[in-house]
Motif scaffolding. Structure first.
Motif, mmCIF file in Angstrom:
data_model
loop_
_atom_site.group_PDB
_atom_site.id
_atom_site.type_symbol
_atom_site.label_atom_id
_atom_site.label_comp_id
_atom_site.label_asym_id
_atom_site.label_seq_id
_atom_site.Cartn_x
_atom_site.Cartn_y
_atom_site.Cartn_z
ATOM 1 N N SER A 85 24.897 51.037 -16.045
ATOM 2 C CA SER A 85 23.854 51.227 -16.452
ATOM 3 C C SER A 85 22.826 50.592 -17.448
ATOM 4 O O SER A 85 21.715 50.408 -17.907
ATOM 5 N N GLY A 86 24.007 49.386 -17.318
ATOM 6 C CA GLY A 86 23.448 47.686 -17.800
ATOM 7 C C GLY A 86 22.121 47.479 -17.094
ATOM 8 O O GLY A 86 21.082 46.741 -17.525
ATOM 9 N N GLN A 87 21.808 47.959 -15.436
ATOM 10 C CA GLN A 87 20.779 47.459 -14.921
ATOM 11 C C GLN A 87 19.773 48.766 -14.746
ATOM 12 O O GLN A 87 18.838 48.416 -15.660
ATOM 13 N N MET A 88 20.103 49.998 -15.420
ATOM 14 C CA MET A 88 19.123 50.481 -16.024
ATOM 15 C C MET A 88 17.781 50.413 -17.343
ATOM 16 O O MET A 88 17.082 50.536 -17.312
ATOM 17 N N ALA A 89 19.028 50.021 -18.213
ATOM 18 C CA ALA A 89 18.996 49.463 -19.450
ATOM 19 C C ALA A 89 17.658 48.280 -19.444
ATOM 20 O O ALA A 89 16.817 48.531 -20.478
ATOM 21 N N VAL A 90 17.851 47.294 -18.749
ATOM 22 C CA VAL A 90 17.214 46.739 -18.439
ATOM 23 C C VAL A 90 16.272 46.243 -18.101
ATOM 24 O O VAL A 90 15.080 46.042 -18.286
ATOM 25 N N SER A 91 16.112 47.734 -17.092
ATOM 26 C CA SER A 91 14.893 47.866 -16.673
ATOM 27 C C SER A 91 13.293 48.558 -17.500
ATOM 28 O O SER A 91 13.033 48.162 -17.238
ATOM 29 N N VAL A 92 14.265 49.477 -18.133
ATOM 30 C CA VAL A 92 13.708 50.228 -19.739
ATOM 31 C C VAL A 92 12.940 49.178 -20.275
ATOM 32 O O VAL A 92 11.391 49.490 -20.676
ATOM 33 N N VAL A 93 14.168 48.508 -20.942
ATOM 34 C CA VAL A 93 12.982 47.220 -21.605
ATOM 35 C C VAL A 93 11.534 46.612 -20.487
ATOM 36 O O VAL A 93 11.042 46.430 -21.570
ATOM 37 N N LEU A 94 12.036 45.877 -19.552
ATOM 38 C CA LEU A 94 11.245 45.312 -18.678
ATOM 39 C C LEU A 94 9.674 46.496 -18.283
ATOM 40 O O LEU A 94 8.881 46.309 -18.385
ATOM 41 N N LEU A 95 10.461 47.149 -18.635
ATOM 42 C CA LEU A 95 9.220 48.326 -17.947
ATOM 43 C C LEU A 95 8.413 48.412 -19.579
ATOM 44 O O LEU A 95 6.973 48.915 -19.100
ATOM 45 N N VAL A 96 8.821 49.148 -20.108
ATOM 46 C CA VAL A 96 9.035 49.699 -21.837
ATOM 47 C C VAL A 96 7.631 47.323 -21.952
ATOM 48 O O VAL A 96 5.987 48.081 -22.662
ATOM 49 N N ALA A 97 8.093 46.233 -21.500
ATOM 50 C CA ALA A 97 7.406 45.773 -21.585
ATOM 51 C C ALA A 97 6.168 45.177 -20.419
ATOM 52 O O ALA A 97 4.550 44.805 -21.285
ATOM 53 N N ALA A 98 6.237 45.353 -19.806
ATOM 54 C CA ALA A 98 4.981 45.785 -18.774
ATOM 55 C C ALA A 98 3.916 46.608 -19.020
ATOM 56 O O ALA A 98 2.725 46.711 -18.989
ATOM 57 N N GLY A 99 4.635 47.981 -19.895
ATOM 58 C CA GLY A 99 3.347 49.180 -19.977
ATOM 59 C C GLY A 99 2.716 48.942 -21.373
ATOM 60 O O GLY A 99 1.222 48.951 -21.500
ATOM 61 N N LEU A 100 3.366 47.607 -22.495
ATOM 62 C CA LEU A 100 2.714 47.581 -23.358
ATOM 63 C C LEU A 100 1.414 47.018 -23.163
ATOM 64 O O LEU A 100 0.050 46.520 -23.898
ATOM 65 N N PHE A 101 1.508 45.352 -22.114
ATOM 66 C CA PHE A 101 0.773 44.840 -21.779
ATOM 67 C C PHE A 101 0.169 45.178 -20.900
ATOM 68 O O PHE A 101 -1.634 45.117 -21.205
ATOM 69 N N LEU A 102 0.422 46.036 -20.127
ATOM 70 C CA LEU A 102 -0.967 46.707 -19.075
ATOM 71 C C LEU A 102 -1.732 47.485 -20.612
ATOM 72 O O LEU A 102 -3.463 47.886 -20.129
ATOM 73 N N ARG A 103 -1.470 48.462 -21.273
ATOM 74 C CA ARG A 103 -2.230 48.991 -22.215
ATOM 75 C C ARG A 103 -3.013 47.943 -23.213
ATOM 76 O O ARG A 103 -3.816 48.640 -23.335
ATOM 77 N N SER A 104 -2.642 46.659 -23.830
ATOM 78 C CA SER A 104 -3.263 46.129 -24.247
ATOM 79 C C SER A 104 -4.525 45.056 -23.048
ATOM 80 O O SER A 104 -5.695 45.090 -23.576
ATOM 81 N N LEU A 105 -3.684 44.981 -22.680
ATOM 82 C CA LEU A 105 -4.817 44.837 -21.238
ATOM 83 C C LEU A 105 -6.426 45.768 -20.929
ATOM 84 O O LEU A 105 -7.657 45.513 -21.126
ATOM 85 N N GLN A 106 -5.896 46.876 -21.234
ATOM 86 C CA GLN A 106 -6.639 47.959 -20.727
ATOM 87 C C GLN A 106 -7.933 47.553 -22.318
ATOM 88 O O GLN A 106 -8.669 48.039 -21.911
ATOM 89 N N ALA A 107 -6.932 48.251 -23.527
ATOM 90 C CA ALA A 107 -7.870 47.799 -24.345
ATOM 91 C C ALA A 107 -8.943 46.706 -24.433
ATOM 92 O O ALA A 107 -9.819 47.018 -24.568
ATOM 93 N N SER A 108 -8.192 45.406 -24.161
ATOM 94 C CA SER A 108 -8.767 43.880 -24.144
ATOM 95 C C SER A 108 -9.976 44.646 -23.161
ATOM 96 O O SER A 108 -11.949 44.175 -23.877
ATOM 97 N N SER A 109 -10.127 44.836 -21.960
ATOM 98 C CA SER A 109 -10.856 45.135 -21.485
ATOM 99 C C SER A 109 -12.359 46.089 -21.929
ATOM 100 O O SER A 109 -13.224 46.162 -20.723
ATOM 101 N N LYS A 110 -12.171 47.225 -22.481
ATOM 102 C CA LYS A 110 -13.035 48.247 -23.028
ATOM 103 C C LYS A 110 -13.420 47.347 -23.862
ATOM 104 O O LYS A 110 -14.312 48.059 -25.060
#
Length: 946
Positions: free
Chosen positions: A518-543
């Motif tokens: 369960s702890g591994q899954m929680a940490v994975s969610v945190v990292l995936l959310v951070a990655a998603g936000l950065f990718l969305r930010s990069l997408q917005a910047s590129s536009k």
């Protein structure tokens, strides 16, 4: 002697029987040696005989030595400890070799985690931790100028001279350096080199000694153009001259002028700025001639590009130095009010506190901390996997441990053996991790990144990085191996030996494994959310619309040296160059500008005054970004003209000064935004506004609209130009043709870069792209490792319920219901970890809000997509082992479970005991450490290792 002992060399068999006491000549001892001999004899009788002889002699020698030790100083000698470690190591190697799948998965998991941490720490070490080779760095200070928009800006050369004059008696010396790009035409090859123009005391001030030859002295800092000498950077010396010490005294042509090589900088000195390693060092007094700009940088107070460093005299304090520069600031405000406004001042910072620049450091250190935290979470997941695997193995070995404890084995011996196994896994994982880190860093060094300057970092795995890797490896083995070792050596012996399923601490082990997943899954969610936000930010910047360069456009950065080109000759060269480029296939428009928007290396500003618009407090003018352009630039760059006319060919030095301003300039400086026909003072020159253009991004993609003014290139000549050519074809191919065209006109013309507008704009996204790539890569690794841990837990749970599955299937249960029964437990763990992870990610997203662009911290798409991705991967990881178990033959499952409990007989008991609990020949060599195991009653069962 029984026939089953025939086969091994008789001499050594006789030696064992005659030397060892009867209590050690047991069935276990002789049988184990004989069994191992028979296995080896299949591959060769001579090899097996040599092994048997070595083992027998070793047993006898160890027995005799141990008996003497016991009669002497007892069992706590260093030799005893070393021998015990050797025992545990050999035992661990045997066990790991018998479980290649487990060993491979555990080593790979740890290797990925340790490799990621080692690679990132090596990068942080190169940028932040590693000190420059300065002598007495505690007495060095960096000198900056604070003014509007820059809290720690660079100095002009006149500012440097004023600082030197005012600081006598307080500083033992003040050095200066300026970054520049130079060209060399060694052996007919034209090459652009990063360089530093430095003062004569530059090397002596920081205590740097030459690798060969000599370095600059005060004699090289006398008068402009007087000393054409050059010091080579160590890397360039090795790369271009193969480290030949005879190069000292040779000639090197820089910007078309011969320079004499006087020495080579040491390998340990990479230059004044981290990451920017100069290929050559030249005297600052040669700066104007090398640049060929026609204007004197050494006399212009407005050209602030000099980095200054000073050394305090013995006994002087930092506070005294601040008092001196404060007095100097006030004196310069009185003497040069136009250049030194009330908001401008000298600032001192201890060199030991500076990484690159205090303005950059404020972002650099938190970014480095964030990256290390991310890779630390990946390692945490990898270590949790290891602990989960070890707990699963401990559950399978609970009967073995119980039997050994019942027979008198000491608990610390068992814990030592288990910890040795864990530390061995960590060590192997660490070696794999170092290899992964080395390869990752090699790829990073060779990557072609869109950067304004070549970045060179020493990413070698030095002693600091290796020490970090050893520390991480040791911590992983100890922290995550101790709990499984302690838990597996505390079973309830009697219930475990009776095979009661509730014994042996299974419930505690299961709970701990579940918490890890369960702890591994929680940490994975945190990292995936951070990655998603950065990718969305990069997408917005590129536009983001930069306001120019929306069509394929080639760019050529050219300089016509003032020593070879007069002002008129420079204008004629560029006119002919643009004509030839316009004739290239596919070219639609050609133009040039003295500076290009979003140029990260330099900005050009003008002092602007407009009647009725008061300057900012403390200043008597407005500072506005500007560029000198010709009549074709706006069309080539794709910047539309909204009102009025463009800069014209007739706007030369004899005509009225004219300018084109952008929309923001018109709104800010003219009531109602009607600027056309208005008058502005640009650098004290009355200038007529003849046109209004569309806004563009000037310094950053994410900035608010900034005022900008375009002036005529013929009225404001600039030998340095960005030549742009818009094309209907391939911009990259056009840029190469533009380069060849310029070279054909003048083989020695100074060309700094041949690129495209697309690549020029991509420089603005490099930091976001790298950040998004790093976080996303580690998030994916974390998800894979967590899924692997979930797969292992579900697989282990399934293996423990094979008998139950067989019974259910034999009674008519459907495969689907069996799969759901087996996967539901794993999915509950995922759900728990996912909820906790989303809560943590919601808090983290608020901290990341300053790093995001165009994306809210609680971005709905990210917070919906991450649980879907995690859930899909988790379902797959749980479904695969469950589906495999639902397809087994019920009869086979029941027979396997029955066979597990039916191995009886003296030989079966001996083989099971020896293979499941102790290494081969253990009692042959070490039974004197603990009492020999008693004979088991006929009919009893000791389980072999799964």
């Amino acid at each position: 002697m029984s026939r089953r002992h025939q086969g091994p060399p008789a001499l050594f068999w006789w030696l064992l029987e005659r030397t060892l006491p009867p209590t050690l000549r047991s069935e276990a001892l002789l049988g184990d040696l004989h069994e191992e001999y028979l296995v080896r004899a299949r591959r060769g009788r001579w090899v097996a005989g040599i092994w048997y002889a070595r083992e027998s002699v070793g047993v006898v020698i160890r027995f005799i030595w141990r008996e003497r030790t016991r009669r002497g100083v007892g069992e706590s000698t260093v030799g005893n400890v070393i021998e015990r470690m050797g025992i545990n190591l050999r035992y661990s190697l045997r066990r790991l070799a018998r479980s290649p799948v487990f060993t491979g998965v555990a080593i790979a998991s740890l290797g990925i985690g340790i490799g990621a941490n080692t690679a990132m720490f090596s990068l942080v070490n190169a940028v932040i931790i590693r000190d420059l080779p300065f002598t007495d760095p505690e007495t060095l200070v960096d000198v900056y100028i604070a003014e509007e928009g820059f809290s720690h800006g660079t100095l002009s050369y006149p500012d440097y001279e004023d600082l030197v004059e005012a600081s006598e008696g307080l500083f033992s010396g003040v050095s200066g350096s300026m970054l520049t790009m130079l060209q060399t035409d060694l052996d007919g090859a034209v090459e652009t080199l990063p360089a530093e123009s430095v003062t004569g005391n530059y090397f002596a001030l920081v205590g740097v000694l030459p690798a060969t030859g000599r370095l600059f002295t005060d004699e090289d800092h006398v008068a402009p153009g007087a000393h054409p000498v050059v010091v080579l950077g160590h890397g360039y010396w090795q790369r271009r001259f193969a480290g030949d010490p005879g190069v000292v005294g040779a000639e090197l042509r820089l910007s078309g002028r011969p320079f004499t090589i006087i020495g080579v900088a040491p390998e340990s000195y990479p230059g004044n700025l981290r990451g920017i390693v100069p290929d050559v060092f030249v005297p600052i007094m040669m700066y104007d001639e090398l640049q060929g700009s026609g204007t004197s940088t050494l006399e212009a107070r407005g050209n602030q590009s000099l980095f200054a460093k000073a050394r305090l005299v013995s006994g002087a304090t930092f506070a005294q130095a601040e008092t001196v520069v404060d007095r100097l600031t006030q004196a310069l405000r009185d003497e040069h009010p136009r250049d030194w406004q009330s908001t401008k001042a000298f600032v001192l910072v201890p060199t030991a506190d500076v990484i690159m620049n205090p303005m950059v450091d404020r972002f650099l250190v938190p970014a480095a901390g964030m990256i290390m935290a991310v890779v630390g979470l990946v390692l945490l997941i990898a270590c949790a996997n290891l602990a989960s695997f070890l707990l699963a193995r401990a559950a399978d070995r609970r009967k073995e441990i119980a039997v050994r404890l019942a027979m008198g084995a000491r608990r610390r011996t068992l814990v030592g053996q288990l910890m040795t196994e864990t530390m061995l896994l960590s060590l192997l994982g660490g070696l794999v991790g170092v290899a992964i880190a080395a390869e990752s860093l090699r790829i990073l060094v060779e990557a072609d990144l869109a950067l304004p300057l070549p970045i060179t970092l020493d990413l070698s795995l030095d002693t600091t990085v290796l020490a970090f890797s050893v520390l991480v490896t040791s911590a992983a083995g100890i922290l995550f191996g101790l709990a499984p070792a302690i838990q597996s050596t505390t079973p309830d012996v009697a219930p475990t030996l009776r095979d009661e399923s509730a014994g042996g601490g299974r419930a505690r082990g299961t709970v701990l494994r579940n918490l890890l997943v369960s702890g591994q899954m929680a940490v994975s969610v945190v990292l995936l959310v951070a990655a998603g936000l950065f990718l969305r930010s990069l997408q917005a910047s590129s536009k983001v619309d930069a306001g120019f360069g929306d069509r394929p456009t080639g760019v050529l950065q050219v300089l016509t040296p003032a020593g070879r080109y007069s002002e008129e000759e420079s204008l004629e060269f560029y006119r002919q160059l643009e004509e030839r480029i316009a004739q290239l296939p596919g070219v639609e428009a050609v133009g040039r500008a003295g500076n290009l928007h979003l140029n990260q290396l330099s900005t050009q500003t003008a002092r602007v005054n407009v009647d009725g618009i008061d300057p900012p407090p403390g200043r008597d003018f407005h500072s506005v970004d500007r560029a000198a352009i010709d009549e074709g630039f706006l069309d080539a760059a794709g910047i539309p003209l909204l009102e009025g006319r463009n800069i014209a060919l007739s706007d030369d030095a004899e005509s009225e000064p004219v300018a084109v301003v952008n929309e923001t300039f018109a709104r800010r400086f003219f009531p109602g935004g009607v600027a056309l026909g208005g008058t502005v003072r640009i650098n004290d020159t009355e200038t007529r506004v003849v046109g209004v253009s569309r806004d563009t991004k000037v310094r950053r993609l994410g900035e608010d609209p900034r005022p900008f003014v375009y002036v005529s290139m013929r009225q404001n000549p600039d030998p340095f130009s960005f030549v742009l050519a818009r094309t209907s074809g391939d911009a990259g191919a056009l840029a190469l043709e533009m380069f060849s065209t310029a070279r054909s006109m003048d083989p020695e013309i100074m060309i700094f870069e041949s690129t495209t507008v697309e690549r020029h704009l991509s420089i603005m996204l490099v930091a976001r792209e790298m950040g998004a790539a790093v976080v996303t890569g580690f998030a994916v690794l974390a998800l894979l490792l967590a899924s692997l841990g979930l797969y292992g837990v579900v697989s282990f749970a399934v293996s423990r319920r094979v008998h139950e599955v067989g019974i259910r299937l034999s009674l008519g249960a459907e495969a689907g219901s069996v799969v759901w029964m087996l996967t539901s437990g794993g999915l509950r763990l995922v759900l728990l970890g996912g909820v906790v992870g989303l809560l943590l990610a919601a808090g983290l997203s608020q901290l990341l809000s300053r790093l995001l662009y165009g994306v809210p911290p609680m971005d709905p798409l990210t917070f919906v997509a991450v649980p879907l991705v995690l859930g899909s991967v988790a379902v797959l990881a749980s479904w695969i082992p469950a589906r495999r178990a639902s397809r087994i033959d019920p009869v086979t499952a029941l027979r396997a479970e029955y066979g597990r409990h039916s191995a009886t007989g003296p030989r079966a008991r001996r083989v099971s005991y020896l293979r499941g609990s102790l290494p081969r020949a253990h009692y042959a060599r070490h039974s004197y450490l603990d009492p020999p195991p008693p004979e088991l009653p006929v009919g009893s069962s000791v389980p072999r290792e799964p």
